[in-house]
Design an enzyme around this catalytic site. Structure first.
Site, PDB file in Angstrom:
ATOM      1  N   SER A 118       3.608  -9.997   3.139  1.00  0.00           N
ATOM      2  CA  SER A 118       3.670  -9.186   1.918  1.00  0.00           C
ATOM      3  C   SER A 118       4.260  -9.961   0.757  1.00  0.00           C
ATOM      4  CB  SER A 118       4.467  -7.900   2.156  1.00  0.00           C
ATOM      5  OG  SER A 118       5.449  -8.059   3.120  1.00  0.00           O
ATOM      6  N   HIS A 139      -3.615  -8.101   3.497  1.00  0.00           N
ATOM      7  CA  HIS A 139      -2.382  -7.329   3.323  1.00  0.00           C
ATOM      8  C   HIS A 139      -2.655  -5.841   3.456  1.00  0.00           C
ATOM      9  CE1 HIS A 139       1.209  -6.022   0.670  1.00  0.00           C
ATOM     10  NE2 HIS A 139       1.593  -6.213   1.903  1.00  0.00           N
ATOM     11  N   GLU A 151      -5.353  -5.616   0.534  1.00  0.00           N
ATOM     12  CA  GLU A 151      -5.454  -6.686  -0.451  1.00  0.00           C
ATOM     13  C   GLU A 151      -5.930  -7.941   0.292  1.00  0.00           C
ATOM     14  OE1 GLU A 151      -2.045  -5.544  -3.741  1.00  0.00           O
ATOM     15  OE2 GLU A 151      -1.395  -6.642  -1.981  1.00  0.00           O
ATOM     16  N   ASN A 189       2.772  -4.818  -5.016  1.00  0.00           N
ATOM     17  CA  ASN A 189       4.212  -5.081  -5.048  1.00  0.00           C
ATOM     18  C   ASN A 189       4.662  -5.681  -6.374  1.00  0.00           C
ATOM     19  OD1 ASN A 189       4.943  -4.004  -2.627  1.00  0.00           O
ATOM     20  ND2 ASN A 189       4.636  -5.899  -1.483  1.00  0.00           N
TER      21      ASN A 189
END
Ligand SMILES: NC(=O)c1ccc[n+]([C@@H]2O[C@H](COP(=O)([O-])OP(=O)(O)OC[C@H]3O[C@@H](n4cnc5c(N)ncnc54)[C@H](O)[C@@H]3O)[C@@H](O)[C@H]2O)c1
Length: 490
Positions: A118, A139, A151, A189
């Site tokens: 991540s 991801h 992702e 994120n």
């Protein structure tokens, strides 16, 4: 090429994510090998996966069981050049490089080496592997079986055909794969950082309490959770670490700077739900904030100036009649002052320009259904008048301090700015950024589309207002947003 159903998926790491990913692959009809050196993890994982996948159809267990094999070492797995490895072990560069390197030696140069990291750079993970072109980011979001977003992250050396294959695979699993170029935090994120960071700034300024900021994000923004309750749920320590990682990876850009309030809470072990206290205490019921009682009658003799559909909707909801007149978009309450929507200047600054008392309303996602709004004004009388008007429209008014952009408008503008920056650096396409935020973070609207609904000019004005007030480079507007506004006005 073997068919999808025969393709072998090797999931390395049988923790939270590895279990979820193995379940998804099993559901996709694959033969799945699950690897973890911890025997207890491995035993619990197989039971967990089979239990969840056969919850609705226990008779299907033997079939799933026949396709799932658990191993305590990668070396025991039988695979081939067609194997897709999905690594979901510890978030540690050397561990990931060692696992992918061993898998490559075992399965041969044709295999695909996907990592669920991540926060690590895919380029850097790939650098430690003999065939870096086979390494790609895949991801998933937690819980992997439920969250649709994946992702798919290409590093500098990733073979585009490898990324294509992972996109195909994720799609065949019913996921929504989004292509991302390796960049810190990928999309979700990274773009989500201001959701927490700007809320913390508001708290640092004592603009509003965590309870009120959360309430406004839920009621005006339709976010499922507010930033403080979400940080408490994620764990303040985990959230703080992600912020620090992204901040460092962007060369300590002030846009991502962590908050000293959060640092202090983490230092004290106030991690949120898991430790019993974070921004909230978890030893009893948490009460929702109640707006203060304000004694005022609903104003009359209203004049709606300029083109302001948002205020017109509120007046219609309140069943109030009003005159229309030309001028700067506002609602004129005569001697008491004027009502404006926030454009990033404080109420005092607006009042100084207008030469009259001003009350500012925060923005919202949907004016036809909104149930609460933040307000800030230069006189108590005007704030009460606006609150009475909002009350008649079914909207609770929550006074906040006189800060630029109030609460929702400020946080969403900062989210949109980060989304525009992500696009500007060619990390992902605009529509993909929005999809990622809706599916990966459950946002009610993608930030780029949201800014368009509010008008990009307005969002730019809010960002420039924040810059004018603070002169902090975290508030510099994305050049791409500025260019888009310029282009649309040409
Ligand atoms: N938890 C999340 O919300 C989330 C979301 C997306 C991505 N990720 C990433 O997924 C990865 C796994 O996270 P998690 O939350 O499942 O962690 P976890 O701690 O639940 O599981 C990690 C597992 O890896 C095993 N492991 C350790 N070293 C290993 C090795 N050399 N070979 C094989 N297995 C090994 C451990 O025994 C453990 O079972 C991390 O890289 C994390 O950053 C986590």
């Amino acid at each position: 090429m073997v068919s999808q159903q025969q393709q072998h998926i090797c999931v390395v790491g049988a923790g939270t994510m590895g279990r979820g990913i193995a379940q998804v692959a099993l559901g996709g009809g694959h033969r799945v090998s699950l690897v973890d050196p911890a025997p207890s993890q491995l035993r619990a994982a197989s039971e967990d996966i089979l239990g969840r996948i056969t919850r609705r159809d226990p008779d299907a267990r033997p079939e799933f069981e026949s396709r799932l094999t658990a191993f305590d070492s990668l070396g025991s797995v039988t695979g081939s050049g067609e194997t897709v490895v999905v690594e979901a072990a510890l978030e540690d560069l050397a561990t990931k490089q060692a696992i992918l390197g061993e898998a490559l030696a075992l399965f041969g140069p044709g295999c695909i080496l996907a990592t669920n990291t991540s926060s690590l750079s895919i380029t850097e993970v790939a650098r430690g592997v003999a065939e870096p072109s086979r390494v790609v980011g895949m991801h998933f979001f937690n819980p992997a079986p439920a969250m649709r977003l994946v992702e798919v992250v290409g590093g500098l050396q990733t073979d585009p055909a490898v990324a294509d294959a992972i996109v195909e695979l994720a799609r065949s699993w019913g996921k929504e794969p989004i292509r991302v170029k390796s960049a810190p935090g990928f999309i979700v994120n990274r773009v989500a950082r201001p959701f927490y960071g700007e809320a913390l700034r508001l708290l640092e300024e004592d603009a509003a309490s965590p309870e009120l900021i959360d309430e406004l994000l839920r009621s005006s923004g339709q976010f499922r959770m507010g930033p403080f309750e979400l940080m408490d749920l994620i764990g303040l320590d985990v959230n703080f670490t992600v912020t620090c990682t992204v901040w460092a990876a962007f060369n300590y850009d002030p846009r991502f700077a962590p908050s000293s309030i959060q640092r202090e809470l983490v230092a004290g072990g106030f991690y949120g739900r898991k430790s019993g206290q974070g921004f909230y205490r978890y030893d009893g019921e948490t009460e929702r904030p109640v707006p203060p009682a304000m004694e005022s009658s609903v104003p009359t003799n209203l004049v709606l100036r300029g083109d302001c559909p948002e205020l017109a909707i509120l007046l219609d909801r309140a069943g109030l009649t009003y005159e229309r007149a030309a001028g700067h978009p506002s609602l004129d309450l005569g001697d008491r002052g004027i009502v404006l929507l926030t454009s990033g200047r404080t109420a005092s600054a607006e009042s100084h320009t207008a030469g009259r008392p001003v009350v500012l309303l925060d923005r919202c996602l949907d004016w036809t259904t909104v149930t609460a709004l933040g307000v800030s004004g230069t006189t108590a009388d005007l704030v009460s008048a606006a609150a009475a008007l909002l009350g008649q429209a079914g909207v609770r008014a929550y006074p906040v301090a006189d800060v630029p952009g109030l609460v929702l408008a400020r946080i969403v503008s900062m989210l949109a700015n980060e989304a525009w920056e992500t696009v500007s650096q060619r990390t992902a396409a605009p529509a993909d950024v929005d999809t990622a935020m809706r599916l990966g973070a459950n946002y009610p609207q993608g930030p780029i589309a949201w800014a368009e609904e509010w008008r990009n000019e307005t969002v730019l004005e809010i960002l420039d207002g924040l810059w004018d007030e603070y002169h902090d480079p975290r508030y510099r507007a994305s050049a791409l947003l500025r260019r888009a506004v310029r282009a649309s006005s040409d």
